[in-house]
Design a protein around this motif. Sequence first.
Motif, mmCIF file in Angstrom:
data_model
loop_
_atom_site.group_PDB
_atom_site.id
_atom_site.type_symbol
_atom_site.label_atom_id
_atom_site.label_comp_id
_atom_site.label_asym_id
_atom_site.label_seq_id
_atom_site.Cartn_x
_atom_site.Cartn_y
_atom_site.Cartn_z
ATOM 1 N N ALA A 8 -2.487 2.802 -5.376
ATOM 2 C CA ALA A 8 -2.439 2.667 -3.923
ATOM 3 C C ALA A 8 -1.948 1.312 -3.462
ATOM 4 N N LEU B 57 -1.385 7.129 2.345
ATOM 5 C CA LEU B 57 -2.684 7.770 2.213
ATOM 6 C C LEU B 57 -2.514 9.237 1.817
ATOM 7 N N ASP B 58 -3.441 9.689 1.008
ATOM 8 C CA ASP B 58 -3.444 11.089 0.605
ATOM 9 C C ASP B 58 -3.833 11.943 1.809
ATOM 10 N N GLU C 220 0.811 -1.207 0.000
ATOM 11 C CA GLU C 220 0.000 0.000 0.000
ATOM 12 C C GLU C 220 0.850 1.264 0.000
ATOM 13 N N HIS D 205 2.492 3.819 6.233
ATOM 14 C CA HIS D 205 2.805 3.454 4.850
ATOM 15 C C HIS D 205 3.877 2.367 4.840
ATOM 16 N N ASN E 34 -7.151 1.299 2.377
ATOM 17 C CA ASN E 34 -6.706 2.673 2.597
ATOM 18 C C ASN E 34 -7.550 3.700 1.853
ATOM 19 N N ASN E 35 -8.568 3.212 1.124
ATOM 20 C CA ASN E 35 -9.464 4.097 0.382
ATOM 21 C C ASN E 35 -10.908 3.708 0.669
ATOM 22 N N LYS F 251 -6.412 5.621 -8.929
ATOM 23 C CA LYS F 251 -5.972 5.785 -7.544
ATOM 24 C C LYS F 251 -5.856 4.438 -6.845
#
Length: 556
Positions: free
Chosen positions: A307, A285-286, A282, A553, A429-430, A303
Amino acid sequence: MSDNGSQSHIPAPDGARSSSAHSSEGSGPGIELLRYVIVRLGGKPRPGEVDDRNTYRSEKGVVGNAKEGDTPLQRRELVHAKLLYFFVFASDASWEPFAAYVLSTRNMSNKMIGVMLTMMTLANAMCGWLFSAVADRYKLHKVIAIVSFGGFVAMTGSLAFNNELWFTAVFGILAQCFWGPVIPMMDNVTVNMVQNTTEDYSKQRLWAAVAWALFCLGDGAIMHQIGQNANLAVMAMTGLVGLLLMAIYPFEKYSNKDEIPKAIPYDPANEQHTGVTVATGEARLDQNFRIRKPPSFWASTCKLIQANALFLPFLSIIVCIGYLFGTIDGYLALWIVELGGTSGLVGAMFAVASVVELPFFFYSDNVYRAVGMRVILLVSCLAYFIRVLSYSLLINPFYVLFVEPFHALTIAMFWGPCVTYVNDVLVRNNPDLKATGQGSFFASFYIGRSIGYSLAGWISESVGMRFMFKSTLIAVGFLCLLVANFWRMEQNNGGPFETDMGRKRHSERDLKGLGKLDKMGANGDNDATERTGLLSASAGGGGGTNEDDEVTHLEI
């Protein structure tokens, strides 16, 4: 949750999130029974009823996983999910398994059937992919699900009124356009619904297999006795019941997930912990997640690919499996009829496959947690090899009943874990794009199916069904190569995350990295923090960041 940027970004407790989704109950004379079955089933707590699992378990003195650990509301929601899957797939089972056979009775050659099935499946895949992203962007999960399933029932049912080629082509393709978003929308809700209960996704999806077993056998017998359009009437009746259940499914409660998950230590004694750890492959994260405008269709898909390094290899496997499934699904029934079988035998063939699926669906998530996604994919490879080789050597059509049980290893053992894997690992993560993730998985499978329909139709028309199944062994070999590559990439990224051992291992890895970064932060070594690819918010440290921006991350 609201998109209000000033709102707290810490995930709310289940009870609080649930209570916000409830609305006042309707009333009306003469509908007490309907209110009990629909309104209560639809996710509204009764007066004075506890709607928080932890509070309910504490009051009951429940320790560990137990049926009594689910609140009455959760148990009703799980029953609702089972009924919805049953009737939606009962409607689908009255059309999809017999589609090629019905088309063959309308003066279509194998090549024309292949073209028709290809166009229908591509429409299915692209609409499912597109409208899943639209649902995530505009929070229209419920509207899209209801309109899509209602359109599928109406368009497919209309095929009973006209046998002409143009009518069949237009309305058949439109029906599949509507069907595309249905399953991703349902799966997105269900896989989130079961997270805080004692059940899993596969135990809900199991009832789809029950529906297929019952209705494939029944529809096959009805078609043999009454006619080819009898199954369309059954499809319409079961579809109306499914549409009613879908109208009160808790989409608002479980679809709109905007929370960013946080990394916490793994505690094997507390499997219901609310935090999460970061999976292999992964990307970070944004940090502008909460203030950004929701991404467009293509942007959201890209995205997800960026990711997680495993997302695209996984989808490539799904495309290949879809190809194999489409080859068998589209032409096995025609092959059985060509060998001397009847529509009754075709229905029995699908029913046997569905009956064998039941225990595999029930335990598939347990197997998935024990061995991981890559082992399940490898088992699918072996099962497809056995099935395709057996079909290519088939002489007596009755013997197909002994081969179809392997269908359970290619779908029942495969589908539920894939849905869970996409939700819990690939798009974890999304959370605002989980429907898009499910739509990508669904679309990849159906794109593969469309290729299988087209290519298998052309080969069978040119050199015959038997050679077509023999040539499909090449695709099985290619699938083995893709699974081997996925296995290698996952191993390079720290091994499987989805197993119990894997989650513990990754959590320990996260904690070591976070401890190292805390030390670096105390010395003000921000550059070293960036190079490690691990970012941790620590209050008061020289390299500390705001708590709202805390992310974790792992390097790809």
